[in-house]
Write an enzyme that holds these catalytic residues in place. Structure first.
Site, PDB file in Angstrom:
ATOM      1  CB  THR A   8      -0.856  -0.027   1.294  1.00 15.99           C
ATOM      2  OG1 THR A   8      -1.642  -1.216   1.306  1.00 15.99           O
ATOM      3  CG2 THR A   8      -1.783   1.162   1.415  1.00 15.99           C
ATOM      4  N   GLY A  30       1.308  -1.423   5.147  1.00 15.75           N
ATOM      5  CA  GLY A  30       1.791  -2.538   5.939  1.00 15.75           C
ATOM      6  C   GLY A  30       0.783  -3.498   6.510  1.00 15.75           C
ATOM      7  N   GLY A  31      -0.409  -3.661   5.899  1.00 14.21           N
ATOM      8  CA  GLY A  31      -1.348  -4.680   6.373  1.00 14.21           C
ATOM      9  C   GLY A  31      -1.674  -4.523   7.842  1.00 14.21           C
TER      10      GLY A  31
END
Length: 533
Positions: A346, A428-429
Site C-alpha cells: 500500500t 503494511g497490512g
C-alpha cells in the site's frame, strides 16, 4: 525524509516523484486536495508494485473550519463473484493472483472524482489536465525502477510471470528489471490522458470502462461492465476518538480504522490508570502490543462491509469500553497470540496547505503488484483485495456479489490539544495500526520530532514475509536486553536482520501548525520524502 518548515503547502509521499507532483500543484495555486490527486496518480506511474489505479483508496480531509470528511473509495465484488462460481472451479480459497483474484471493482479513481468535487467546492481551480500531467509524463517517458520494485519482482516472479499482461508491463525480455532500469507504462499514460480530457467518471461509465470491462471478461474476471457502471465512491462520517492529547479520526468499516483508534485509546487509558512509561522500554512496547491484541480481537469479529455491520463501531471507542479493554491487560504478562496476520502492499500520503486544509490518503492494490493482471487496453494493474473474502457463507466477510471486502487500509488524522492538525499513516497490512500507534506516541506524547519519530526502530506483531511465526519482530536497532525482557513476559520476540525494514511500513506525516506554518516528513524505509513551499 525532508522534514522542514513550509509556508504555502507540503506533501509527504513514499516516492519523491509523487511528493514533487503534489508540490507542483501547490506552486500552481492548487490546494492540498488537488495536490493529493496529482500525487495519487503519479505514485501509480512510478511505484506500481505498491499501488496502482486498479486499486482502492480512502481519504480523510480536514477543512480549515475544522470539519473532517471521509471518502470511501473501495470497490465491491463483481456480479459473477459467487461462492458457487469459485467452488465449481475447485477453489476452496480465493486465488491470490490472476483474473479470479481481480474480483472487485477498482475504486481509487472514483475517490479522486469525489475528492476533486470537494476541492472545487473549496475554491480549487486546477484542471484535471494539470493534476494528471506529472503522472502522464512519468508513465509515457519512463520511471526508474526502485530497489524495492526490483527485489519484489524477483521474489514474486513465480506467482506473477504468467498473469495476463504482467510480463509485457513489468518485465524486461521476460526477466525482472534491475534497480535503476527505466520502464514505461504507455497504456496507462493513454488512459490518464483520456481521463484528463473526459473526466474521472469515464473509468466507470465511458470509453475506459468499456475497454477495461472487455479485458476483464476476456481473462475471466468476475467484474463486469455493469459492475463498473454501478460504482460510486461515497462520503462517510469518520470515527472519532477523544484522546487526552486531542481528537483522532480514522475511517469506519470496512477499514480497520476502528482497531487503530482502539489501540490509541487503550494505551491512553493505561497511561491514566498506571502512569507514564518511557519510550523503548519493555513497558512501552508491552502496552502497545497488548492493546493491539485487544483491538484486533474486536476488529476480527466486528469489521465488515459498512452496510452489513451488526455493531456500532463507535461503541468500542467510549471511555467505558476502552477502560474495560485496558483493565483486561496484564502489565507483566503477554496474552497468547496465535492469530493470523493480514498482508498488504500500500502507500500512504499526506498533504496540507496554508489555509489549514489537511489530507490523509491511502491507496492500495493489496499484495505487491495486486492480482498481477494488467489490462492491455487500459494499462490498469488490478488489485487482489477480494482475496480477503472467505468462501464460507457464515464467515464475517464471506464472498458475495456487491459486498465490500475487509480493508487493512486506514488513513489517520489528529487534531492535537495545541490545535496542530496532523495527517499521518503508513502501509503494511496488520502493521498499519501498530506503526500508527508507535509514531503517534513518540511524536505527540513524547514530543519527538517528525523525522526522529519516523526513523525510530519499530516492531510488528504478526506474520512477516517469509515467516510462518506470529510473534513479535523487532528491527535490529533494538537492544537485545529489551528483547530478552519481553521474552520473559511471554512475548515470542526476536530481532530481524534489517535495521530499517519495509516490513515495518512506510510511514509519514503532514502537519498544519496554528501559526500557519507547515511541516512534513516521510519514512527513510521508503523512496520518498516531503516536498513543499
Amino acid at each position: 525524509m525532508t522534514e522542514g518548515a513550509f509556508s504555502r503547502g507540503v506533501v509527504a509521499a513514499p516516492h519523491r516523484a509523487a511528493a514533487e507532483a503534489g508540490r507542483q500543484m501547490l506552486a500552481e495555486g492548487g490546494n492540498a486536495i488537488e495536490a493529493m490527486i496529482a500525487a495519487a496518480a503519479t505514485i501509480a506511474a512510478v511505484y506500481p508494485h505498491m499501488t496502482h489505479v486498479g486499486g482502492d483508496g480512502f481519504w480523510l480531509i480536514h477543512e480549515p473550519g475544522g470539519r473532517v470528511h471521509g471518502i470511501e473509495a473501495c470497490g465491491f465484488a463483481g456480479e459473477r463473484a459467487t461462492l458457487k462460481a469459485y467452488l465449481d472451479k475447485g477453489h476452496y480459497e480465493i486465488p491470490t493472483r490472476g483474473a479470479l483474484a481481480a474480483l472487485t471493482v477498482p475504486g481509487a479513481i472514483g475517490g479522486w472524482r469525489l475528492a476533486n468535487a470537494m476541492a472545487k467546492a473549496a475554491g480549487g481551480k486546477l484542471p484535471r489536465t494539470a493534476m494528471l500531467e506529472p503522472a502522464i509524463r512519468a508513465a509515457r517517458e519512463g520511471y526508474v525502477v526502485t530497489r524495492s520494485q526490483a527485489r519484489l519482482t524477483v521474489d514474486k516472479l513465480f506467482e506473477l510471470k504468467d498473469c495476463p499482461g504482467f510480463a509485457e508491463t513489468f518485465l524486461v525480455d521476460g526477466k525482472p528489471p534491475a534497480e535503476g532500469a527505466v520502464l514505461r507504462q504507455s497504456k496507462l499514460a493513454e488512459s490518464l490522458e483520456h481521463l484528463a480530457r473526459s473526466g474521472f467518471q469515464d473509468c466507470y461509465r465511458g470509453d475506459i470502462a468499456r475497454e477495461l470491462a472487455a479485458d476483464l471478461e476476456e481473462f475471466g474476471s468476475p467484474v463486469t461492465r455493469a459492475d463498473l457502471q454501478a460504482y460510486y465512491a461515497v462520503e462517510r462520517t469518520p470515527l472519532v476518538l477523544d484522546h487526552s492529547l486531542g481528537r483522532v479520526f480514522n475511517m469506519p468499516p470496512p477499514t480497520q480504522g476502528l482497531a487503530s483508534l482502539m489501540i490509541l485509546g487503550i494505551v491512553d487509558r493505561l497511561e491514566a490508570l498506571h502512569g507514564s512509561v518511557r519510550p523503548d522500554t519493555p513497558a512501552f512496547v508491552h502496552r502497545i502490543v497488548e492493546a493491539t491484541k485487544r483491538a484486533f480481537m474486536v476488529r476480527d469479529r466486528v469489521v465488515t462491509d459498512f452496510d452489513r455491520l451488526k455493531a456500532d463501531p463507535a461503541s468500542f471507542l467510549t471511555e467505558q469500553a476502552l477502560t474495560r479493554e485496558a483493565m483486561a491487560i496484564d502489565g507483566g504478562r503477554a496474552l497468547d497470540w496465535p492469530q493470523p496476520a493480514a498482508r498488504g502492499d500500500t502507500i500512504w500520503m499526506g498533504a496540507a496547505d496554508s489555509e489549514g486544509r489537511v489530507v490523509s490518503y491511502i491507496q492500495s492494490i493489496y499484495w505487491e503488484f495486486g492480482s498481477g493482471m494488467v489490462s492491455p487496453r487500459t494499462g490498469f494493474l488490478m488489485q487482489n483485495r477480494g482475496a480477503s473474502f472467505v468462501l464460507d457463507p457464515k464467515a464475517v466477510n464471506p464472498l458475495q456479489p456487491g459486498r465490500r471486502p475487509f480493508h487493512t487500509l486506514n488513513p489517520a488524522l489528529a487534531v492535537a490539544a495545541d490545535r496542530r492538525v496532523m495527517a499521518y499513516g503508513t502501509m503494511g497490512g496488520d502493521g498499519q495500526p501498530q506503526t500508527q500507534a508507535q509514531f503517534f506516541e513518540r511524536h505527540l506524547r513524547y514530543r519527538q520530532g517528525l523525522e526522529q519519530a519516523l526513523d525510530a526502530p519499530r516492531w510488528l506483531l504478526g506474520r512477516t514475509w517469509g515467516s510462518a511465526l506470529t510473534g513479535l519482530r523487532f528491527e535490529n536497532r533494538f537492544d537485545e536486553r529489551l528483547i530478552a525482557d519481553l521474552q520473559r513476559m511471554g512475548h515470542q520476540a526476536e530481532r530481524i536482520e534489517d535495521g530499517w525494514s519495509d516490513t515495518m511500513g512506510h510511514a509519514g506525516a503532514a502537519v498544519w501548525h496554528p501559526d500557519g506554518s507547515l511541516s512534513g516528513a516521510h519514512d527513510p524505509r521508503a523512496d520518498g520524502g516531503a516536498a513543499g513551499l
